[in-house]
Design a protein around this motif. Structure first.
Motif, PDB file in Angstrom:
ATOM      1  N   GLN B 176       0.732  -1.149  -0.086  1.00 13.88           N
ATOM      2  CA  GLN B 176       0.066  -0.052  -0.016  1.00 13.88           C
ATOM      3  C   GLN B 176       0.694   1.151  -0.043  1.00 13.88           C
ATOM      4  N   ASP B 179       0.190   3.802   2.977  1.00 17.31           N
ATOM      5  CA  ASP B 179       0.835   3.297   4.090  1.00 17.31           C
ATOM      6  C   ASP B 179       2.190   3.582   4.179  1.00 17.31           C
ATOM      7  N   ARG B 180       2.910   3.188   3.073  1.00 18.26           N
ATOM      8  CA  ARG B 180       4.457   3.354   3.278  1.00 18.26           C
ATOM      9  C   ARG B 180       4.723   5.005   3.340  1.00 18.26           C
ATOM     10  N   LYS B 182       3.026   7.316   4.672  1.00 15.69           N
ATOM     11  CA  LYS B 182       2.708   7.798   6.138  1.00 15.69           C
ATOM     12  C   LYS B 182       3.895   7.402   7.031  1.00 15.69           C
ATOM     13  N   SER B 183       4.376   6.158   6.631  1.00 16.62           N
ATOM     14  CA  SER B 183       5.400   5.928   7.783  1.00 16.62           C
ATOM     15  C   SER B 183       6.765   6.831   7.307  1.00 16.62           C
TER      16      SER B 183
END
Lengths: 194, 194
Positions: B176, B179-180, B182-183
């Motif tokens: 995703q 997701d990546r 966001k981190s």
DNA sequence: TTTTTGTTAGTGAGTGTTAACTATTTTATT
DNA sequence: AATAAAATAGTTAACACTCACTAACAAAAA
């Protein structure tokens, strides 16, 4: 014309192939053009390489030679901090001295040609990431590195190197890459080193 | 078969061109293939575009539409801090929803075709950098940003976004992206925001 | 009736690759 | 050491195919 050995011709063919990609992009890389530059006939190319893909594989193997140099260079550094600095700087130094390799680096179309080529590219990238990972792990263990996820740090470092090289290319190599690399390294120092 | 207007056909042609690049790289982008996908004859393509370069120019204009969306999205953010976060996140969100645009983004060979195309690409990149520059300048003025050269920060942010997207592509879009993203943003927050 | 969108058929140029053959070099045998 | 045989590195000519693009003409829409 005197005959040359396969090894000699292979080297010449890869050399010229890289030059062609540098001056005209991957699209310009034809067997015809390679033959013209090497000054042999087209079918003679097939005495030394299976097919075009095999030639590209040869180009990728040249990139692995950079990795050998990089490894040597880093082994010489003492502290983990110094290893990180060398990792970054050596990229810039090498590419400044071998600008034609930036063209190889960014010819994505080339690796899209076959699954074999794509796998080989992923392997090379993976290998370089592994090298950086070991360095970052060391640096963290010796308390020289900021405490954030190393996986993300790797992307930051490699991404920054890559985009600077890309900017250098787009500017037609109009600035000193190592100078730019050094000022980048200063900032990176401030951000991630303790 | 009912006739369509030039505008409708142009849209279809650009749509299919992007799809073709996505599935087979720029090398696969031929007038023949576009015609096949749009279900008209090859010469009919030339009723709506001057030549192949003109079609690629149309693809580049699609990238400018992303910039419009990006601008809107950022204007909605309140603090400079939020604007930086939105700048990064919107890139990932847009590409996750339009993965075929990553192929356009990385088809360097395409822009190498002519000086006009290269200039247009440089213009688009320049425009996005300018947008980021304004945001970073604001953030620094309001004391939300670490005190290092903004020019270098731009390369770090844009380079990191780009390499994560590249990794996503090389993994065949297997994770995703947001997701990546966001981190990644969390780490970037720690490193550059105060 | 004029403009616009479409068609079929064809252009010259370029692609990777192969078949068939020749010249050179290396190896084996006299 | 001289010579025959085998392996290697080269050639010319041609293969079937794809490329972007055009001329000439037809049909639909304004």
């Amino acid at each position: 014309m005197s005959r040359l050995t396969t090894e000699e011709r292979q080297t010449m063919i890869i050399d010229e192939a890289i030059k062609i990609i540098h001056s005209g992009g991957y699209e310009a890389l034809s067997i015809r053009e390679i033959a013209k530059q090497v000054k042999i006939s087209e079918p003679a190319i097939y005495r030394h390489f299976l097919n075009k893909e095999d030639i590209i594989l040869g180009i990728l193997n040249r990139m692995l030679e950079f990795d050998k140099l990089l490894n040597k260079n880093i082994a010489a550094a003492k502290s983990a901090k110094q290893k990180i600095r060398q990792f970054v700087l050596f990229h810039f130094e090498f590419l400044e001295n071998n600008p034609e390799m930036t063209s190889v680096l960014f010819s994505e179309e080339m690796y899209n040609q076959s699954e074999i080529l794509k796998k080989k590219l992923v392997f090379i990238i993976q290998k370089r990431k592994q090298l950086l990972k070991v360095i970052l792990d060391d640096a963290k263990n010796s308390g020289e590195l900021i405490d954030v996820d190393n996986f993300e740090l790797m992307s930051i470092i490699l991404g920054t190197i890559r985009i600077i090289v890309m900017e250098w290319r787009l500017s037609n190599f109009s600035f000193q890459l190592t100078d730019r690399g050094k000022s980048m390294l200063k900032i990176l120092d401030k951000l991630i080193l303790l």
